[in-house]
Motif scaffolding. Structure first.
Motif, PDB file in Angstrom:
ATOM      1  N   GLU A  89     -19.114 -17.927 -19.265  1.00  0.00           N
ATOM      2  CA  GLU A  89     -19.434 -17.407 -20.497  1.00  0.00           C
ATOM      3  C   GLU A  89     -17.432 -18.297 -20.552  1.00  0.00           C
ATOM      4  O   GLU A  89     -16.798 -18.413 -21.414  1.00  0.00           O
ATOM      5  CB  GLU A  89     -19.147 -16.291 -21.010  1.00  0.00           C
ATOM      6  N   GLU A  90     -16.574 -17.688 -19.564  1.00  0.00           N
ATOM      7  CA  GLU A  90     -15.376 -17.806 -20.332  1.00  0.00           C
ATOM      8  C   GLU A  90     -14.876 -18.594 -20.037  1.00  0.00           C
ATOM      9  O   GLU A  90     -13.653 -19.228 -20.369  1.00  0.00           O
ATOM     10  CB  GLU A  90     -14.457 -16.598 -19.803  1.00  0.00           C
ATOM     11  N   TYR A  91     -15.546 -19.152 -19.055  1.00  0.00           N
ATOM     12  CA  TYR A  91     -14.534 -20.668 -18.115  1.00  0.00           C
ATOM     13  C   TYR A  91     -15.256 -21.969 -18.256  1.00  0.00           C
ATOM     14  O   TYR A  91     -14.906 -22.899 -17.941  1.00  0.00           O
ATOM     15  CB  TYR A  91     -14.344 -21.048 -16.747  1.00  0.00           C
ATOM     16  N   GLY A  92     -16.689 -21.847 -18.210  1.00  0.00           N
ATOM     17  CA  GLY A  92     -17.363 -22.997 -18.373  1.00  0.00           C
ATOM     18  C   GLY A  92     -17.761 -23.425 -16.607  1.00  0.00           C
ATOM     19  O   GLY A  92     -18.025 -22.476 -16.386  1.00  0.00           O
ATOM     20  N   ASP A  93     -18.998 -24.330 -16.856  1.00  0.00           N
ATOM     21  CA  ASP A  93     -19.529 -24.680 -15.538  1.00  0.00           C
ATOM     22  C   ASP A  93     -18.349 -25.154 -15.131  1.00  0.00           C
ATOM     23  O   ASP A  93     -18.598 -26.678 -15.026  1.00  0.00           O
ATOM     24  CB  ASP A  93     -20.531 -25.148 -16.031  1.00  0.00           C
ATOM     25  N   ILE A  94     -17.358 -25.216 -13.966  1.00  0.00           N
ATOM     26  CA  ILE A  94     -16.573 -25.696 -13.270  1.00  0.00           C
ATOM     27  C   ILE A  94     -16.192 -25.966 -11.847  1.00  0.00           C
ATOM     28  O   ILE A  94     -15.651 -26.581 -11.351  1.00  0.00           O
ATOM     29  CB  ILE A  94     -14.819 -24.814 -13.948  1.00  0.00           C
ATOM     30  N   THR A  95     -17.582 -24.315 -11.204  1.00  0.00           N
ATOM     31  CA  THR A  95     -17.368 -24.195  -9.581  1.00  0.00           C
ATOM     32  C   THR A  95     -18.418 -24.251  -9.979  1.00  0.00           C
ATOM     33  O   THR A  95     -19.184 -23.942 -10.378  1.00  0.00           O
ATOM     34  CB  THR A  95     -16.225 -24.057 -10.018  1.00  0.00           C
ATOM     35  N   ASP A  96     -19.115 -24.530  -8.278  1.00  0.00           N
ATOM     36  CA  ASP A  96     -20.073 -23.547  -7.207  1.00  0.00           C
ATOM     37  C   ASP A  96     -20.462 -23.074  -6.423  1.00  0.00           C
ATOM     38  O   ASP A  96     -20.559 -22.296  -5.534  1.00  0.00           O
ATOM     39  CB  ASP A  96     -21.239 -24.827  -6.791  1.00  0.00           C
ATOM     40  N   ILE A  97     -18.513 -23.090  -6.440  1.00  0.00           N
ATOM     41  CA  ILE A  97     -18.788 -22.264  -5.007  1.00  0.00           C
ATOM     42  C   ILE A  97     -17.547 -20.637  -4.581  1.00  0.00           C
ATOM     43  O   ILE A  97     -16.932 -21.191  -6.179  1.00  0.00           O
ATOM     44  CB  ILE A  97     -17.187 -23.303  -4.203  1.00  0.00           C
ATOM     45  N   TYR A  98     -18.314 -20.059  -4.288  1.00  0.00           N
ATOM     46  CA  TYR A  98     -17.753 -18.212  -4.847  1.00  0.00           C
ATOM     47  C   TYR A  98     -17.075 -18.199  -3.531  1.00  0.00           C
ATOM     48  O   TYR A  98     -18.193 -18.024  -2.973  1.00  0.00           O
ATOM     49  CB  TYR A  98     -18.918 -17.734  -5.196  1.00  0.00           C
ATOM     50  N   ASN A  99     -15.938 -17.678  -3.642  1.00  0.00           N
ATOM     51  CA  ASN A  99     -15.775 -16.417  -2.538  1.00  0.00           C
ATOM     52  C   ASN A  99     -16.678 -14.786  -2.864  1.00  0.00           C
ATOM     53  O   ASN A  99     -16.403 -14.287  -3.044  1.00  0.00           O
ATOM     54  CB  ASN A  99     -14.024 -16.370  -2.103  1.00  0.00           C
ATOM     55  N   CYS A 100     -16.819 -13.666  -1.697  1.00  0.00           N
ATOM     56  CA  CYS A 100     -17.112 -13.069  -1.445  1.00  0.00           C
ATOM     57  C   CYS A 100     -17.174 -12.110  -0.171  1.00  0.00           C
ATOM     58  O   CYS A 100     -17.532 -13.403   1.106  1.00  0.00           O
ATOM     59  CB  CYS A 100     -18.614 -12.865  -1.418  1.00  0.00           C
ATOM     60  N   ASP A 101     -16.500 -11.611   0.512  1.00  0.00           N
ATOM     61  CA  ASP A 101     -15.937 -11.011   2.069  1.00  0.00           C
ATOM     62  C   ASP A 101     -16.330  -9.735   1.884  1.00  0.00           C
ATOM     63  O   ASP A 101     -15.319  -8.690   2.361  1.00  0.00           O
ATOM     64  CB  ASP A 101     -14.604 -10.837   1.851  1.00  0.00           C
ATOM     65  N   THR A 102     -17.655  -9.510   1.691  1.00  0.00           N
ATOM     66  CA  THR A 102     -18.471  -7.738   1.406  1.00  0.00           C
ATOM     67  C   THR A 102     -17.541  -7.278   3.426  1.00  0.00           C
ATOM     68  O   THR A 102     -17.653  -5.789   2.694  1.00  0.00           O
ATOM     69  CB  THR A 102     -20.067  -7.441   1.826  1.00  0.00           C
ATOM     70  N   PHE A 103     -17.529  -7.824   4.290  1.00  0.00           N
ATOM     71  CA  PHE A 103     -17.818  -7.461   5.259  1.00  0.00           C
ATOM     72  C   PHE A 103     -16.493  -7.208   5.823  1.00  0.00           C
ATOM     73  O   PHE A 103     -16.300  -7.416   7.133  1.00  0.00           O
ATOM     74  CB  PHE A 103     -18.739  -8.301   6.573  1.00  0.00           C
ATOM     75  N   ASN A 104     -15.474  -7.780   4.914  1.00  0.00           N
ATOM     76  CA  ASN A 104     -14.134  -7.557   5.837  1.00  0.00           C
ATOM     77  C   ASN A 104     -13.602  -6.936   5.747  1.00  0.00           C
ATOM     78  O   ASN A 104     -13.339  -6.185   4.483  1.00  0.00           O
ATOM     79  CB  ASN A 104     -13.034  -8.966   4.518  1.00  0.00           C
ATOM     80  N   GLU A 105     -13.821  -6.725   6.675  1.00  0.00           N
ATOM     81  CA  GLU A 105     -12.903  -4.551   7.158  1.00  0.00           C
ATOM     82  C   GLU A 105     -13.476  -3.577   6.986  1.00  0.00           C
ATOM     83  O   GLU A 105     -13.171  -2.702   6.197  1.00  0.00           O
ATOM     84  CB  GLU A 105     -10.865  -4.573   6.429  1.00  0.00           C
ATOM     85  N   ASN A 106     -15.015  -3.674   6.959  1.00  0.00           N
ATOM     86  CA  ASN A 106     -15.749  -3.437   6.237  1.00  0.00           C
ATOM     87  C   ASN A 106     -16.952  -3.193   6.900  1.00  0.00           C
ATOM     88  O   ASN A 106     -17.990  -3.898   6.583  1.00  0.00           O
ATOM     89  CB  ASN A 106     -16.090  -3.161   5.029  1.00  0.00           C
ATOM     90  N   THR A 107     -17.454  -2.209   8.633  1.00  0.00           N
ATOM     91  CA  THR A 107     -18.189  -2.379   9.520  1.00  0.00           C
ATOM     92  C   THR A 107     -19.753  -2.235   9.074  1.00  0.00           C
ATOM     93  O   THR A 107     -20.067  -0.783   8.130  1.00  0.00           O
ATOM     94  CB  THR A 107     -18.091  -2.066  10.762  1.00  0.00           C
ATOM     95  N   PRO A 108     -20.564  -2.590   8.650  1.00  0.00           N
ATOM     96  CA  PRO A 108     -22.004  -2.807   8.742  1.00  0.00           C
ATOM     97  C   PRO A 108     -21.969  -0.913   8.852  1.00  0.00           C
ATOM     98  O   PRO A 108     -21.672  -1.510  10.512  1.00  0.00           O
ATOM     99  CB  PRO A 108     -22.732  -3.622   9.083  1.00  0.00           C
ATOM    100  N   PRO A 109     -23.307  -0.511   8.998  1.00  0.00           N
ATOM    101  CA  PRO A 109     -23.760   0.415   9.785  1.00  0.00           C
ATOM    102  C   PRO A 109     -24.262   0.986  10.849  1.00  0.00           C
ATOM    103  O   PRO A 109     -24.901   1.649  11.149  1.00  0.00           O
ATOM    104  CB  PRO A 109     -24.165   1.532   8.229  1.00  0.00           C
ATOM    105  N   THR A 110     -25.187  -0.640  11.052  1.00  0.00           N
ATOM    106  CA  THR A 110     -25.823  -0.623  12.445  1.00  0.00           C
ATOM    107  C   THR A 110     -25.525  -1.920  12.507  1.00  0.00           C
ATOM    108  O   THR A 110     -25.243  -3.623  11.911  1.00  0.00           O
ATOM    109  CB  THR A 110     -26.847  -0.430  11.822  1.00  0.00           C
TER     110      THR A 110
END
Length: 808
Positions: A329-350
């Motif tokens: 809504e704010e920027y328009g359709d300008i990219t398909d690439i998104y950064n996400c680092d859910t597991f960076n310095e956050n170890t899963p429980p198992t």
């Protein structure tokens, strides 16, 4: 007849080859979709002209720019430089064609470098050297029929998720425009674009009835947004004013608009699961857990222990989709690439691979529900920093949890610890070969030039390579200009080249002249400072800027967490330096830390002497002045390390006279380095502080922003009366003003207590030093005294005098 074992091996090989082929086809599909989002040719050509006008306005009509199809470049991205064919007297001289505006500006840079002998670097590393560019009408012709350079890989990535805090935090549009121009000239076409995302999150969370008070407890302060975004902390340095949110959102729109005009593909943020505490009250049945402590001294929950919404919860996908839709809504359709680092310095429980796969799938689903063409760009730092957890089954489960070609991994530390080699090319997942290089925005001359010049080529030409780009992922910028000229150039280097010859050309371009002594100095620097092969991750821990928090006698010492370490003998500590690999930003060693030294200081001092000898010819060059000041600073700082050790040795031998002599020498070195740094505009504390205050819209914001700026570079995050923050000096800087006002008093207080201990034959009390030093630090962070923003003094004369004083 083939046996079962051989059949199994061949089957695995077949699957891997098929996976790599599928990944390649998928990336081609991604590229085609991204090309369709790019600005029209006329817009890109105009944007490239804008870069030229800001860089070299006198030559605006000397160049003609034209967007061309990839078909003219063998199906790849490329630029082509030719002589402009026209008999008209006022026609352009050089034609540069490219598949995007970034390729055109890269071609411009290539021509200026290798045909005109020019040099372009950040303003804070000396700026540009354009004096060697002939006047309009006299530009040198392209000798061959054409110069055509293809990208061997599609992408040239830029930024780390923390660069926005260490370097960009106080930037306005004027500074951002310069940076985007620099990016375009360096061929960067895949930049991270994280500015202003808090304003988007405000809009998203308001839809969930989360009010401003709740967000004040969620967002970090301006200088600490990177760590709040990663879920390391909350509220520290805040709150964010509505002014800040509005201004940053408007700034992001300017940034994205210019990136798109130049044909870049911005990488936008996505949802990692980090949520405000209030969400747990609104959705009591949601799978929201409170994370553990991240580097606080006392576990104060006012800013530690953030809340994570599990990717397996349906609410995760809902919020993730909402966030990306708000960006649409704010920027328009300008990219398909998104950064996400859910597991960076956050170890899963198992470590169950099926569980990890389900989490990865959910993270991607949150992106793809809003954008069916979404591609997940993930930092690969976790595979290095938490390698005990991320074994092959866990890595493969995460990397294969999304459709082929829908994930790209940043091999973040490939310049030192390449993961692609030990992971079968990330198990067939496309990756970008990245140089990390810098931590905390520290100022240390350092590099691994051989690895930078050969690593990307080795990776790309390796068997079954899945490499799709090169990148720069430094935590802070504006240092080591030689490294940041070489690395982006690797985006256009398809074969190996002679690095020493490149360095000789670099020195001539950087200073605008041929100088034998400078070239000899760079030959030494190549084999010393820029030839670090020891694999150490963290660099500038020199004693001036990261003063040791320890008791050399071993009688009263405690480490930074308050743990008793008095059973260790001081002389043993001094002799047995323990160097711990950087891990999650935390300093847990109670022994005397050893500053990183990987070269002969004697050889580097010879290089410094050669630099000084070239001063008569080069003193008018800003690039020379920057390098001279930086090299002198580095040599003096390494000398100060030895002086500190000599002072500690004198203390342990109860030699009061020697202790006084060495401690005074250490303090004098701080004063002398401060004076040296004051002679160059690029090493001033005042610039950092004033840029922070200039963003403020009122007095309250001015006070808050200055506190943020002072705290980040000194002792940020919580402290107690007797314990410095665990992140003290992590973002240390060699800036004039900071040395004299901050580092000098700290060292002086410490040596005063050491001397009293010897003279009065009483135990050294580390806690007494902390009791004096920590309040001083906090008071300095809250103060508002002004520091110069203009250089004072003759850098060459000061450097020469200091060399004579300390090294002759």
């Amino acid at each position: 007849m083939i046996n079962l074992k051989s059949w199994f091996i061949l089957s695995i090989l077949y699957v891997f080859l098929c996976t790599a082929a599928l990944g390649s086809d998928a990336i081609e599909s991604v590229l085609r979709r991204l090309d369709s989002k790019k600005a029209p040719s006329i817009v890109q050509e105009s944007a490239a002209k804008g870069v030229l006008q800001r860089l070299l306005p006198t030559h605006l009509h000397s160049f003609e720019f034209k967007i061309v199809s990839k078909d003219l470049c063998g199906g790849r991205s490329c630029f082509r430089i030719t002589n402009y064919k026209s008999s008209s007297r006022n026609s352009p001289e050089i034609l540069i064609e490219g598949t995007t505006a970034v390729e055109i500006t890269s071609g411009l840079h290539w021509y200026l470098k290798y045909t005109c002998g020019a040099h372009i670097s950040w303003d804070k590393t000396g700026g540009v050297q354009l004096a060697s560019v002939p006047k309009p009408g006299s530009l040198p012709l392209v000798e061959a029929e054409e110069v055509m350079i293809q990208r061997p890989v599609p992408w040239n990535y830029y930024q780390n998720v923390v660069t926005s805090s260490y370097s960009f935090v106080w930037w306005d549009w004027q500074r951002w425009e310069k940076e985007i121009d620099w990016m375009a000239l360096q061929g960067i076409n895949l930049p991270l674009a994280f500015t202003g995302q808090e304003a988007i999150w405000q809009k998203v969370f308001l839809d969930y009835n989360i009010i401003t008070r709740d967000l004040n407890d969620f967002f970090g302060g301006p200088a600490f947004l990177a760590w709040a975004r990663m879920g390391n902390l909350h509220a520290w340095g805040g709150p964010l004013s509505q002014n800040w949110l509005n201004i940053q959102l408007a700034l992001q729109k300017q940034i994205l608009s210019r990136m798109q005009e130049l044909g870049m593909t911005p990488v936008l943020p996505s949802f990692s699961g980090n949520v405000p505490a209030a969400l747990k009250k609104i959705f009591p049945t949601a799978n929201i857990t409170r994370l553990g402590d991240w580097n606080t001294v006392s576990g104060d929950r006012r800013w530690c222990c953030t809340f994570l919404l599990a990717p397996s919860d349906p609410l995760f996908i809902e919020i993730g989709e909402a966030f990306i839709r708000k960006q649409f809504e704010e920027y328009g359709d300008i990219t398909d690439i998104y950064n996400c680092d859910t597991f960076n310095e956050n170890t899963p429980p198992t470590d169950d691979p099926s569980y990890i796969s389900s989490l990865g799938s959910a993270v991607y689903k949150a992106m793809s529900k809003a954008n069916s063409n979404a591609v997940w760009l993930m930092q690969g730092w976790l595979f290095y920093s938490d390698s005990k957890y991320w074994k092959p089954p866990q890595m493969e489960a995460l990397l294969h949890s999304v459709p082929r070609g829908k994930m790209i991994v940043l091999d973040l530390f490939a310049d030192v610890k390449p993961i692609w080699k030990s992971s079968s090319q990330f198990y067939g997942t496309p990756y970008i070969w990245c140089m990390l290089h810098n931590f905390g925005g520290n100022m240390e001359m350092y590099g691994v030039l051989d690895a930078v010049a050969s690593g990307p080529i080795d990776a790309r030409t390796s068997e079954n390579s899945t490499m799709v780009g090169v990148g720069m992922c430094m935590e802070g910028i504006e240092h080591n200009p030689v490294v940041y000229e070489l690395m982006p150039e690797m985006a256009f280097r398809g074969t190996k080249f002679q690095l020493q010859g490149w360095l000789k050309s670099y020195s001539r371009r950087r200073y605008g002249k041929v100088n034998d002594q400078i070239e000899a100095a760079w030959e030494i620097l190549y084999h010393t400072i820029y030839n670090c092969t020891d694999g150490i991750a963290f660099h500038n821990t020199d004693y001036i800027v990261k003063f040791p928090d320890w008791d050399p006698s071993g009688k009263t010492g405690t480490d930074i967490s308050g743990t008793d370490v008095s059973n260790q003998n001081g002389m043993q500590k001094l002799a047995g330096f323990q160097w711990n690999r950087r891990f999650l930003f935390s300093d847990k060693s109670s022994s005397l830390p050893k500053p990183h030294l990987w070269y002969s200081t004697e050889d580097v001092n010879k290089a410094l002497k050669l630099f000084l000898n070239a001063g008569k010819e080069l003193s008018g060059s800003l690039t020379y002045r920057y390098d001279l000041v930086d090299l002198t600073r580095q040599s003096l700082s390494k000398l100060a390390n030895q002086v500190y050790l000599d002072a500690i040795s004198a203390f342990l031998h109860e030699d009061a006279k020697a202790l006084s002599l060495q401690s005074q020498k250490f303090l004098q070195l701080i004063k002398d380095i401060d004076k040296l740094l004051a002679a160059d505009d690029n090493f001033l504390l005042g610039t950092w502080l004033e840029s922070a205050k200039n963003l403020a819209m009122n007095s309250d914001e001015m006070k808050q922003y200055e506190w943020n700026a002072r705290t980040q570079i000194t002792m940020w995050y919580d402290n107690t009366k007797y314990n410095q923050s665990k992140l003290h000096d992590y973002a240390n800087k060699f800036w004039s003003g900071l040395l004299e006002a901050y580092y000098l008093p700290r060292a002086s207080m410490y040596f005063k207590l050491l001397s009293r201990s010897v003279e009065e034959k009483v135990d050294f009390n580390l806690l007494e030093w902390r009791k004096e030093w920590i309040p001083y630090s906090n008071k300095w962070q809250e103060s508002t005294e002004l520091y110069p923003v203009k250089a004072q003094g003759d850098a060459l004369a000061i450097a020469t005098a200091l060399f004579e004083k300390y090294f002759s």
